[in-house]
Write a protein that holds these residues in place. Structure first.
Motif, mmCIF file in Angstrom:
data_model
loop_
_atom_site.group_PDB
_atom_site.id
_atom_site.type_symbol
_atom_site.label_atom_id
_atom_site.label_comp_id
_atom_site.label_asym_id
_atom_site.label_seq_id
_atom_site.Cartn_x
_atom_site.Cartn_y
_atom_site.Cartn_z
ATOM 1 N N ILE A 3 0.845 -1.196 0.000
ATOM 2 C CA ILE A 3 0.000 0.000 0.000
ATOM 3 C C ILE A 3 0.880 1.245 0.000
ATOM 4 C CG2 ILE A 3 -1.690 1.354 1.309
ATOM 5 C CD1 ILE A 3 -2.842 -1.417 2.239
ATOM 6 N N ILE A 51 -5.569 1.677 -5.407
ATOM 7 C CA ILE A 51 -4.557 0.999 -4.583
ATOM 8 C C ILE A 51 -4.693 -0.512 -4.745
ATOM 9 C CG2 ILE A 51 -3.784 0.542 -2.217
ATOM 10 C CD1 ILE A 51 -4.711 3.464 -1.563
ATOM 11 N N VAL A 77 -1.621 -2.747 -6.287
ATOM 12 C CA VAL A 77 -1.000 -3.826 -5.512
ATOM 13 C C VAL A 77 -1.110 -5.140 -6.277
ATOM 14 C CG1 VAL A 77 -1.168 -5.212 -3.403
ATOM 15 C CG2 VAL A 77 -1.239 -2.703 -3.271
ATOM 16 N N LEU A 130 -7.684 -3.397 3.204
ATOM 17 C CA LEU A 130 -7.214 -2.104 2.711
ATOM 18 C C LEU A 130 -7.565 -0.983 3.676
ATOM 19 C CD1 LEU A 130 -5.992 -0.270 0.532
ATOM 20 C CD2 LEU A 130 -8.297 -0.103 -0.424
#
Length: 94
Positions: free
Chosen positions: A14, A27, A31, A46
Motif C-alpha cells: 500500500i 490501490i 497492488v 485495505l
C-alpha cells in the motif's frame, strides 16, 4: 517511521501504491499489478491498513470528493517514506 516497526506485506505494498496520490480501488489494482496478482487486497484489509497508517501519520489524505461516493485519495508522507526506500531494487515495479 520507526525502523523497528515490522511492516505487513499489505502495508508495504500500500505504501508503494501511494507514492503518488491514489484512491482505494486504485490501490487495490496497483497492488495486484505489482505482485502479478499474488496479493489481492480486500476492502476490509485495505481500509484497516489505511486507518492504521493514517493514525501513525505514514500516509495522509490528499483529496476528497464531496459527491455521493466521497472518493478519497491518499499519499505517503515523509514519515511513511522510509519503508519505501529501495523497493524498486527488489520488486519489478515500473
Amino acid at each position: 517511521m520507526d525502523n523497528n516497526t515490522p511492516l505487513t506485506e499489505a502495508i508495504y505494498y500500500i505504501l508503494l501504491a501511494v507514492r503518488k496520490p491514489n484512491y482505494g480501488y486504485g490501490i487495490i489494482q496497483d497492488v495486484s499489478d505489482m505482485t502479478k496478482e499474488r496479493v489481492v487486497l480486500g476492502p476490509g484489509t485495505l481500509y484497516g491498513a489505511i486507518n492504521s497508517m493514517l493514525s501513525k501519520k505514514w500516509i495522509c489524505l490528499y483529496s476528497e470528493e464531496k459527491d455521493s461516493r466521497k472518493k478519497k485519495e491518499y499519499v505517503i508522507t515523509e514519515a511513511g517514506f522510509g519503508a519505501d526506500l529501495g523497493a524498486e531494487k527488489f520488486l519489478d515495479i515500473k
